[in-house]
Design a protein around this motif. Structure first.
Motif, PDB file in Angstrom:
ATOM      1  N   PHE A 151       0.695  -1.210   0.046  1.00 53.77           N
ATOM      2  CA  PHE A 151      -0.097  -0.103   0.055  1.00 53.77           C
ATOM      3  C   PHE A 151       0.875   1.344   0.120  1.00 53.77           C
ATOM      4  O   PHE A 151       0.587   2.332  -0.866  1.00 53.77           O
ATOM      5  CB  PHE A 151      -1.063  -0.131   1.131  1.00 53.77           C
ATOM      6  N   TYR A 152       1.892   1.441   0.764  1.00 52.38           N
ATOM      7  CA  TYR A 152       2.673   2.421   1.085  1.00 52.38           C
ATOM      8  C   TYR A 152       3.591   2.502  -0.146  1.00 52.38           C
ATOM      9  O   TYR A 152       4.063   3.642  -0.605  1.00 52.38           O
ATOM     10  CB  TYR A 152       3.589   2.568   2.146  1.00 52.38           C
ATOM     11  N   ARG A 153       3.917   1.397  -0.708  1.00 51.19           N
ATOM     12  CA  ARG A 153       4.752   1.501  -2.124  1.00 51.19           C
ATOM     13  C   ARG A 153       3.752   2.402  -3.212  1.00 51.19           C
ATOM     14  O   ARG A 153       4.319   2.857  -4.155  1.00 51.19           O
ATOM     15  CB  ARG A 153       5.154   0.067  -2.630  1.00 51.19           C
ATOM     16  N   ASP A 154       2.445   1.807  -3.195  1.00 51.06           N
ATOM     17  CA  ASP A 154       1.735   2.589  -4.213  1.00 51.06           C
ATOM     18  C   ASP A 154       1.491   4.083  -3.844  1.00 51.06           C
ATOM     19  O   ASP A 154       1.480   4.851  -4.695  1.00 51.06           O
ATOM     20  CB  ASP A 154       0.577   1.867  -4.124  1.00 51.06           C
ATOM     21  N   GLU A 214       4.460   5.556 -13.464  1.00 53.28           N
ATOM     22  CA  GLU A 214       3.624   4.731 -14.461  1.00 53.28           C
ATOM     23  C   GLU A 214       3.784   3.158 -14.189  1.00 53.28           C
ATOM     24  O   GLU A 214       4.504   2.550 -14.868  1.00 53.28           O
ATOM     25  CB  GLU A 214       3.649   4.915 -15.897  1.00 53.28           C
ATOM     26  N   VAL A 215       3.509   2.772 -12.771  1.00 51.08           N
ATOM     27  CA  VAL A 215       3.652   1.551 -12.578  1.00 51.08           C
ATOM     28  C   VAL A 215       2.262   0.699 -12.272  1.00 51.08           C
ATOM     29  O   VAL A 215       1.109   1.528 -11.679  1.00 51.08           O
ATOM     30  CB  VAL A 215       4.618   1.106 -11.623  1.00 51.08           C
ATOM     31  N   GLU A 216       2.155  -0.651 -12.219  1.00 54.47           N
ATOM     32  CA  GLU A 216       0.814  -1.102 -11.600  1.00 54.47           C
ATOM     33  C   GLU A 216       0.790  -1.034 -10.214  1.00 54.47           C
ATOM     34  O   GLU A 216       1.729  -1.119  -9.535  1.00 54.47           O
ATOM     35  CB  GLU A 216       0.921  -2.728 -12.122  1.00 54.47           C
ATOM     36  N   LEU A 217      -0.391  -0.694  -9.572  1.00 53.05           N
ATOM     37  CA  LEU A 217      -0.663  -0.499  -8.296  1.00 53.05           C
ATOM     38  C   LEU A 217      -1.514  -1.633  -7.622  1.00 53.05           C
ATOM     39  O   LEU A 217      -2.354  -1.990  -8.295  1.00 53.05           O
ATOM     40  CB  LEU A 217      -1.433   0.845  -7.877  1.00 53.05           C
TER      41      LEU A 217
END
Length: 393
Positions: free
Chosen positions: A321-324, A333-336
């Motif tokens: 979650f915190y990485r997102d 622009e990465v997958e969450l």
């Protein structure tokens, strides 16, 4: 379809294992068998399928067609009933030296069906130092028809003397698309739910399957990811920590209750409880009480391990979650994995700095380290939640 077709996103590793199974068959026929060894170490992140890859390789070693996937031998390996394959898991927090020595003695026996005797050693990184030394001696000088398949997150998790004697097979985290495809085609999960579960669990197939099929698993994930929004003071941090620990305990109790009851009932039958006839009574025979006490101790140790594993899985969800949040803060622009909680991610990204987010991730990782060092879970999680609330303290 062969046994290796079930390995999701592991084409390179599957190719290595196919060639090794062919070399093993050649060795049985008197050839050189180049590429086959008696000790293997399967490594990869959680959810990559270490145990599944080892099991598929075991089937390929024992199958006359090197893992056809449909013969009786392949089926026996898949369901865990093949007499020449022994799968070992830690009964508690770690492998004891006694458990490992007993395993080494059993591994020294000749295969029943004349091909290989395979020992699949899951979570080998949980061996104590004494257990690792006992295992090393068995790997150094294995019987000619015994194959050891060790599983661990990374080669560095094993002592160097063991990993230097093993051939390492490195697995990777399957892609979201690959996991979603498996859930949709093999488990009949609706495509949208399959996509959600695969993304939320970051490619962990077993967790993705459970999340897709179990309403309670989705409820628990929702509770974990609601935690950052609920932290508004010390009291709320303590309450959140208590809920998180309690949820993990409930998860472990659910996973072990039926197994504990079955094990206890079977052991009581073995020691004569409920038997009738000449010379028998309806109570436990001599030694039964001690055996029951030993079983209860093992069950308590196993429950503790499952509680910690469940809590660790929740902490990893928080890390994701915190990485997102960090990705949103940097506009990456990465997958969450927490894409279903876009509003919470955006709110936290606006109200904090990237440095705060990194401090929060560090707090979660410190909590994981403390739990691994046997710190009281409630105390460790309380310290974490307070750091999540005020990361600069």
């Amino acid at each position: 379809m062969t046994v290796f077709d079930d390995l999701v996103g592991q084409e390179q590793a599957a190719d290595v294992l196919r060639r090794a199974a062919a070399a093993a068959a050649e060795a049985l026929e008197g050839g050189r068998g180049a590429g086959m060894t008696h000790a293997w170490l399967f490594t990869g992140p959680p959810g990559s399928g270490r145990s599944e890859a080892a099991q598929a390789f075991a089937a390929a070693l024992l199958c006359p067609d090197q893992g056809c996937g449909h013969c009786d031998l392949c089926h026996q390996v898949a369901v865990g009933s093949h007499p020449d394959v022994e799968t070992v898991r830690p009964q508690g927090l770690s492998y004891s030296v006694k458990q490992t020595r007993d395993l080494v003695l059993r591994a020294a026996g000749a295969p029943t069906l004349g091909r290989w005797r395979v020992i699949l050693f899951e979570d080998a990184d949980r061996s104590t130092e004494a257990a690792a030394n006992a295992l090393l001696k068995a790997i150094e000088e294995p019987p000619p028809r015994t194959v050891w398949l060790l599983c661990a997150p990374s080669p560095d998790d094993m002592v160097i003397t063991i990993r230097s004697r093993c051939r390492v097979v490195t697995l990777r985290t399957p892609s979201t698309a690959a996991v979603a495809h498996v859930l949709a085609t093999r488990d009949g999960v609706p495509p949208e739910m399959a996509e959600f579960a695969a993304r939320a669990t970051q490619g962990h197939l077993a967790r993705a399957r459970r999340l897709a099929l179990d309403d309670e698993a989705r409820r628990r994930r929702e509770a974990v990811l609601s935690l950052p929004r609920a932290l508004s003071g010390v009291g709320e941090c303590v309450d959140a920590a208590e809920r998180l620990v309690k949820t993990s305990a409930e998860d472990a109790d659910e996973a072990t209750a039926q197994l504990n009851e079955t094990e206890t009932t079977e052991l009581r039958k073995i020691y004569g409880e409920g038997s009738s006839g000449k010379g028998l009574n309806r109570g436990l025979v001599r030694g039964g009480a001690g055996a029951i006490k030993e079983l209860e101790d093992r069950q308590k140790s196993r429950a503790t391990r499952i509680k910690r594993d469940s809590l660790d899985a929740a902490l990893l969800d928080l890390v994701a979650f915190y990485r997102d949040v960090l990705a949103v803060q940097f506009g990456a622009e990465v997958e969450l994995s927490s894409d279903d909680r876009r509003a919470d991610l955006a709110a936290l990204a606006r109200s904090s700095s990237p440095e705060d987010t990194l401090r929060r991730v560090d707090a979660i990782m410190r909590c994981r380290e403390r739990l691994a060092a046997n710190v009281n879970p409630q105390i460790a999680v309380e310290a974490m939640t307070i750091s999540l609330w005020r990361p600069q303290v």
